[in-house]
Structures are given as structure tokens and as C-alpha cells.
Scaffold this active site. Structure first.
Site, short mmCIF file in Angstrom:
data_model
loop_
_atom_site.label_atom_id
_atom_site.label_comp_id
_atom_site.label_asym_id
_atom_site.label_seq_id
_atom_site.Cartn_x
_atom_site.Cartn_y
_atom_site.Cartn_z
N ASP A 1 -2.09 -3.22 -71.78
CA ASP A 1 -3.44 -3.25 -71.19
C ASP A 1 -3.87 -4.63 -70.68
O ASP A 1 -5.05 -4.87 -70.48
CB ASP A 1 -4.46 -2.76 -72.22
CG ASP A 1 -4.67 -3.76 -73.34
OD1 ASP A 1 -3.78 -4.57 -73.58
OD2 ASP A 1 -5.74 -3.72 -73.96
N GLU A 2 -2.93 -5.54 -70.49
CA GLU A 2 -3.33 -6.84 -69.96
C GLU A 2 -2.19 -7.43 -69.12
O GLU A 2 -1.02 -7.11 -69.35
CB GLU A 2 -3.70 -7.81 -71.08
CG GLU A 2 -2.55 -8.07 -72.00
CD GLU A 2 -2.88 -9.06 -73.12
OE1 GLU A 2 -3.41 -10.14 -72.83
OE2 GLU A 2 -2.59 -8.73 -74.27
N ASP B 1 -7.66 -8.10 -68.31
CA ASP B 1 -7.61 -7.42 -69.60
C ASP B 1 -8.50 -6.18 -69.54
O ASP B 1 -9.68 -6.28 -69.24
CB ASP B 1 -8.13 -8.40 -70.68
CG ASP B 1 -7.62 -8.04 -72.06
OD1 ASP B 1 -7.30 -6.86 -72.27
OD2 ASP B 1 -7.55 -8.94 -72.92
#
Length: 447
Positions: free
Chosen positions: A139-140, A44
Site C-alpha cells: 500500500d505504499e 501511502d
DNA sequence: TCTGGGGTCCTAGGACCC
DNA sequence: TCTGGGGTCCTAGGACCC
């Protein structure tokens, strides 16, 4: 840098001295060979949007930064720097509220292109560590690291290498959670933030989760949290005191999954799926909130036209054909309705999308009522099947070619260079049913 | 304090068919 | 008469996530 990462290294339930990564594998308990255990990483990125903005404008570093729009705009916070968070600012909060809580914050507009680009870099780094990578959002990502020991070493060592490489290649910090399930990996990455690594040693799942608030389980939001509180369930550990059947009665399918989650299991649904399996999109949508509410038919229908075009374009880019089209309408008072229509034959054409959306709009809009938001969604994707109607097929094909040409122009000259909706006011109805020959040109349709 | 935009999944009811 | 049961498709709304 190196040290700051190490200081965050932890293996739950074990004491080990940071700095001796090589020793960690000896702490791993032996589990029965019959039980297949996955090693899942959840990676993350830390304050992703803010960090990307800092790369483009280093002056933002260390300051209170709010990404998502200007302080007086209608909208919410997409991301806040850790500095801004100290003042209570968090994502999903109205921008105006953030401005009140943190007056000295710097407000910046989001740059989706930049985030996508960085996200691709992140993805490239991840694929060099495992062939099974699944971006869960911009974003992860989840990585199945099972069986990569020979290549990357034991989990903590692999995570450390990954963390370092991420920093070198993208200049961005991330946090990594490691566990036997997606759930454990996800919860532990959140606990590792910022800029840390946390491994939950197999067997320690229930112990790790027990003291956490139920809200920390992914999928438990405000509403579920409240009903759980109503039953006296505040911590994950409290869940284990209830019969599964009771939870199922109370919360349906979710209750059953919840019982499993309290034990650290992925317990059915998406969580249980193989990492990297089936990521076909299920729907494509665009929506727009007006800066000021409007009841002007021209303005509303012109927006629907634009949104239909955007959706159509995405469909063509993805090679998708949609059967179901949905209109979303939000009034001034925030009441929101959705109205859908399913076509007999799937489409990816702006005109066909708009035609249906406009029909839905005219049937359902309470004329004169102030509108806050409009949205267009396409779903039920299918491979296009020929209708057997050659004339219709030929027309469809010509439209498709023209629209692809328009897509290419937009790529070259920008989103506003071409629009079917230009000159919408007055007589647009005829125009959109015309042959597509008049498309090209800098926003100026030929008659 | 006045609430974005892009998604996923689940539920529940009605239509329709066998 | 007054009422089956299952399966599938469609629609609307809502919880949740980033």
C-alpha cells in the site's frame, strides 16, 4: 473532495494560500546547480485494507472497522478504520484487545487477493506519473519525480494531479509526502495523513525533522527509542547535538546512519538506492499459527508438508531455486527457534524442501511440547546449475513438470484441490517418495 | 491484552581456508 | 611453543516495517 485535499496542502517553511497552485513554484529556493537534488514522492494509501473492504461493502463506511480476523480469534489487527482508532485500536494489536477497547467495532477477515488487485491498480496509476516507481509494500510506493516538471509541473501540482487521478481510478484516498530523500518523503507522507499532501522544500529538512519524536524516523522502533531516551535523546533535533563517532560507537552502523537521517539524508543502505532498482526477493516463507496449540506429530508434520508445498509453489512461480531452508518453531510459551540447512544444490521441489524441513523438525522439536507456530522459509536463491548427473536431472525435471501441473490445477480449482499431503496420516512417507503420477485429482491421490 | 504473516537488514560467533 | 590475520560461508537471533 477537492477542497479537503487543498486544505491539507502545505509547504514547510512557507506560507502560501491554498488554491493557487501555480504560484508555488516561485517559492522554490534556488539551489546550486552542482548539487544534484532528487524529488522523491512517497505515496501511502490511507487505511488501505479498511478502504478496500469498504469498496466491497459500503455499509462499513464511517464505522469502527477492524480488519484481520474475528474478535475472539488468535491474531492481531491488520488495519483499523479511523473511527476505530479513536478508541485506541491500532495495527499489530491483539484482536481480543481491540474487541475490549472497541466492543461495537465490526471485525472482518482480511482478503489478500482483493488487496493485491487494488495494489496493482495503484501501481498502474503511479507508473503513469513516473517511470521510476518502487512499491515499498502493498500500500505504499516511492516515485522519483526528478525531471518530470515539464510533464507534470512543480511538485505540489504533480502531487495534486496524482492524488486526483488515484481517487478517480481506484476510489481510494492516499497521502503524499514530497522531499529530496526517501526519508523526508516517507516522514512527510505520515505527517500528511489522512488524505493530504506535504512538501518539504529543499533546505528545510533539518528544521522539519528537529521537533519530531525520534520514533518517527523509519527504522527507530521501541528498542532503539528506549536506548535513545536513555541518552536523553527524545527529539530528532537532539541527535544533532551528538558526535557521529559517539553514535557509531553506541549503535554501530545504525548510529552513523542515524546522524545522517537527523539531517534528512538517506545515509546509506536501501534508502540511498535508486528508486525502482533491484527488487529481487531475498526469501520466501510461509508460517501458520494454530488456533489451539498442538503436540501431535501427525498434525505438525502435515502442516510442515503444506507449508513446504506453498513455499515450493512460490519458488516455481518466481523461477527461483533456493539453497537454504529454514524451519521455524514457536512453542506454547512463545519461545521461538529457527533451524536452517543449506543444500549443496538449490531446489524448488516440494519434496526436497519437505525432506529437509522434516529432518530439521525431528532433530529439534522437543517431543511432546505444545507447538504454537510452524514456519518454512527458503532463501539463498541461485540459478539452478546442472549437477552433471543425468539420471538425477531427469528425475528432477519430471517432478518439476508434475508440480507445475499441480500448480495449474490449484489455479483452476483452488488451493485445496491438490495436495501431496492428502492422506498424510499413515504411510505418507512412502507416498511422497513415489512417482508424481498420482498427483492430479480432487485431493485424492491414487495409489 | 496474550501476542499474525510476510518480508528486510544487521550482528556475532564458529568453521574453514589461505 | 601456545598462538596471526583476513575473507567467506553458514547459522541463530533480533529489530524493524507494513
Amino acid at each position: 473532495m477537492y477542497l479537503s485535499v487543498l486544505s491539507w496542502l502545505m509547504a514547510f517553511g512557507h506560507n502560501h494560500t491554498p488554491g493557487r497552485l501555480g504560484k508555488i513554484s516561485s517559492h522554490r529556493p534556488v539551489f546550486p546547480m552542482s548539487t544534484f537534488t532528487r524529488t522523491i514522492f512517497h505515496v501511502d494509501m490511507d487505511a488501505f485494507f479498511v478502504s478496500v473492504e469498504e469498496l466491497f461493502n459500503p455499509e462499513l463506511k464511517g464505522k469502527a472497522v477492524v480488519v484481520g480476523g474475528q474478535r475472539d480469534e488468535r491474531g492481531v489487527v491488520s488495519a483499523a478504520s479511523y473511527e476505530a482508532r479513536k478508541f485506541g485500536v491500532h495495527s499489530a494489536m491483539p484482536l481480543r484487545t481491540a474487541a475490549k477497547l472497541c466492543p461495537h467495532a465490526i471485525f472482518v477477515n482480511g482478503h489478500p487477493d482483493r488487496y493485491r488487485e487494488c495494489s496493482e491498480k495503484v501501481h498502474r496509476v503511479l507508473t503513469s506519473f513516473s517511470p521510476q516507481v518502487e512499491m515499498a509494500s502493498i500500500d505504499e510506493a516511492y516515485l522519483d519525480m526528478t525531471g518530470t516538471e515539464r510533464l507534470h509541473g512543480p511538485p505540489l501540482r504533480a502531487a495534486h494531479l496524482l492524488h486526483q487521478k488515484m481517487k478517480v481510478e481506484t476510489q481510494l484516498n492516499c497521502s503524499i509526502g514530497i522531499g529530496i530523500s526517501r526519508l523526508i518523503a516517507k516522514v512527510s507522507s505520515a505527517r500528511a495523513k489522512p488524505n493530504g499532501v506535504l512538501w518539504i522544500v529543499p533546505g528545510q529538512e533539518a528544521n522539519f525533522l528537529a521537533p519530531l519524536d525520534v520514533r518517527e524516523i523509519p527504522g527507530v522502533g521501541k528498542v532503539t527509542e528506549q536506548s535513545l531516551h536513555g541518552l536523553g535523546i527524545r527529539k530528532v533535533g537532539d541527535l544533532t547535538r551528538f558526535e557521529e563517532t559517539f553514535l557509531e560507537e553506541r549503535f554501530g552502523k545504525w548510529g552513523l546512519a542515524l546522524a545522517g537521517k537527523a539531517r534528512g539524508e538517506d545515509a546509506g543502505g536501501w534508502f540511498d538506492s535508486e528508486v525502482g532498482a533491484d527488487t529481487d526477493p531475498k526469501s520466501i516463507s510461509h508460517e501458520h499459527t494454530y488456533n489451539e496449540d498442538t503436540a501431535s506429530v501427525e498434525q505438525l508434520e502435515s502442516t510442515l508438508m503444506r507449508l513446504s508445498e506453498m513455499v515450493g509453489r512460490r519458488l516455481r512461480e518466481g523461477g527461483l531455486h533456493a539453497r537454504t531452508l529454514q524451519l521455524k518453531l514457536r512453542y506454547k510459551d512463545f519461545t521461538t527457534i529457527t533451524r536452517a540447512h543449506t543444500l549443496p544444490v538449490p531446489t524448488q521441489l516440494d519434496t526436497e524442501i519437505f525432506e529437509q524441513i522434516r529432518l530439521l523438525f525431528r532433530k529439534n522439536w522437543r517431543a511432546g511440547t505444545q507447538v504454537r507456530l510452524l514456519g518454512v522459509q527458503a532463501s539463498s536463491f541461485e540459478a539452478q546449475t546442472g549437477q552433471g548427473d543425468l539420471l538425477e536431472d531427469g528425475r528432477r525435471r519430471r517432478w518439476q513438470q508434475a508440480l507445475s501441473a499441480a500448480d495449474r490445477l490449484r489455479d483452476k480449482f483452488g488451493e485445496s484441490s491438490v495436495s501431496l499431503a492428502s492422506g498424510l496420516r499413515g504411510g505418507f512417507r512412502e507416498r511422497i517418495h513415489e512417482s508424481p503420477i498420482g498427483l492430479p485429482g480432487k485431493g485424492k491421490p491414487r495409489e
